[in-house]
Motif scaffolding. Structure first.
Motif, PDB file in Angstrom:
ATOM      1  N   ALA A  90      42.894  47.067  31.989  1.00  0.00           N
ATOM      2  CA  ALA A  90      41.899  48.034  33.343  1.00  0.00           C
ATOM      3  C   ALA A  90      42.773  49.044  33.317  1.00  0.00           C
ATOM      4  N   ARG A  91      42.210  50.325  33.881  1.00  0.00           N
ATOM      5  CA  ARG A  91      42.520  51.209  33.846  1.00  0.00           C
ATOM      6  C   ARG A  91      41.537  52.022  35.304  1.00  0.00           C
ATOM      7  N   ALA A  96      47.203  50.154  42.278  1.00  0.00           N
ATOM      8  CA  ALA A  96      47.023  49.163  44.308  1.00  0.00           C
ATOM      9  C   ALA A  96      45.992  48.282  44.366  1.00  0.00           C
ATOM     10  N   GLU A  97      44.605  49.304  44.307  1.00  0.00           N
ATOM     11  CA  GLU A  97      43.812  48.701  44.902  1.00  0.00           C
ATOM     12  C   GLU A  97      42.439  47.889  43.989  1.00  0.00           C
ATOM     13  N   ASP A  98      43.283  47.045  43.007  1.00  0.00           N
ATOM     14  CA  ASP A  98      42.266  47.296  41.111  1.00  0.00           C
ATOM     15  C   ASP A  98      41.400  45.871  42.215  1.00  0.00           C
ATOM     16  N   ARG A 104      34.292  44.973  44.671  1.00  0.00           N
ATOM     17  CA  ARG A 104      32.855  46.030  44.092  1.00  0.00           C
ATOM     18  C   ARG A 104      31.731  45.893  43.009  1.00  0.00           C
ATOM     19  N   LEU A 105      32.818  46.806  42.363  1.00  0.00           N
ATOM     20  CA  LEU A 105      31.903  46.524  40.289  1.00  0.00           C
ATOM     21  C   LEU A 105      31.254  45.211  40.573  1.00  0.00           C
ATOM     22  N   ILE A 140      38.988  38.122  39.766  1.00  0.00           N
ATOM     23  CA  ILE A 140      40.511  37.410  40.224  1.00  0.00           C
ATOM     24  C   ILE A 140      41.295  37.826  39.269  1.00  0.00           C
ATOM     25  N   PRO A 141      42.754  38.593  40.087  1.00  0.00           N
ATOM     26  CA  PRO A 141      43.245  38.858  38.371  1.00  0.00           C
ATOM     27  C   PRO A 141      43.845  37.880  37.266  1.00  0.00           C
ATOM     28  N   LEU A 142      43.946  38.125  35.516  1.00  0.00           N
ATOM     29  CA  LEU A 142      44.139  37.200  34.961  1.00  0.00           C
ATOM     30  C   LEU A 142      45.236  36.461  35.256  1.00  0.00           C
TER      31      LEU A 142
END
Length: 220
Positions: A90-91, A96-98, A104-105, A140-142
């Motif tokens: 992801a980019r 820090a706010e990923d 939100r997306l 959720i982060p992987l």
């Protein structure tokens, strides 16, 4: 409409009809994800790895569970999703706010898919199959997902992942996640407690089917 006509006229069998409905769900979800990614890029929230195909390399993963994962959707089905994101792919403009960004997306995609309009809605969307839904964000982060399944994953979640499929977003990243998760889903050994748990799940499914059948007969 075409699916219904082919189904009613017996031009298609049940399997063909459910697969077609699933293809519609996959395609509409993919379109919603691509639109949302383009919108976010235009808003300066993230960079796209591929301008022509926003989903590719986005690191945003949509896993289809249940009937969608198994290509068995019917006319009244909702779609059950687990949404993850890969921090290595992801980019976001503000790394820090990923988590906040992908939450939100994801809410944006769910609104596109399930909001009632004058033309109806696309598909009702359920995100409750994610790890510990009462305490985790909807994206959720992987690494958090891996940690959960390795340490606290339940037997019903193993069963659910048998049908899981990467259906939208970064398909490659989703397939890589499912491959990495395979040892959790297909355990080599089961202890007695795990076997008893699986039997309990089977009994609950059977009881639900019997109850549903009884209610159907009572209303006819």
């Amino acid at each position: 409409m075409v699916v219904a006509l082919a189904d009613l006229s017996k031009a298609w069998d049940t399997i063909t009809a459910t697969q077609a409905l699933t293809q519609i769900a996959d395609a509409t979800l993919s379109a919603a994800v691509a639109f949302t990614l383009r919108e976010a890029a235009h808003g300066g929230l993230l960079e796209l790895a591929d301008q022509r195909n926003p989903e590719r390399g986005s690191g945003w993963i949509f896993l289809g569970m249940g009937k969608q994962g198994a290509r068995e959707l019917n006319y009244s089905s909702d779609i059950d999703l687990i949404v993850l994101f890969d921090r290595q792919r992801a980019r976001p403009i503000r790394p820090a706010e990923d988590v906040d960004l992908f939450v939100r997306l994801t809410k944006r995609v769910v609104k596109i898919m399930s909001e009632q309009t004058a033309d109806g809605y696309v598909f009702r969307t359920d995100l409750r199959l994610r790890p510990d839904p009462g305490a985790t964000p909807i994206a959720i982060p992987l690494e958090a997902a891996y940690s959960y399944y390795e340490s606290m994953g339940q037997n019903w979640e193993r069963a659910a992942f048998i049908k899981a499929r990467s259906v939208a977003g970064d398909i490659f990243a989703g397939e890589a996640f499912l491959k990495e998760l395979a040892p959790f889903v297909w355990r080599k050994y089961f202890d007695f407690a795990a076997i008893a748990d699986i039997h309990s799940i089977k009994r609950q499914i059977h009881a639900h089917k019997v109850t549903a059948k009884s209610r159907s007969m009572a209303t006819t």
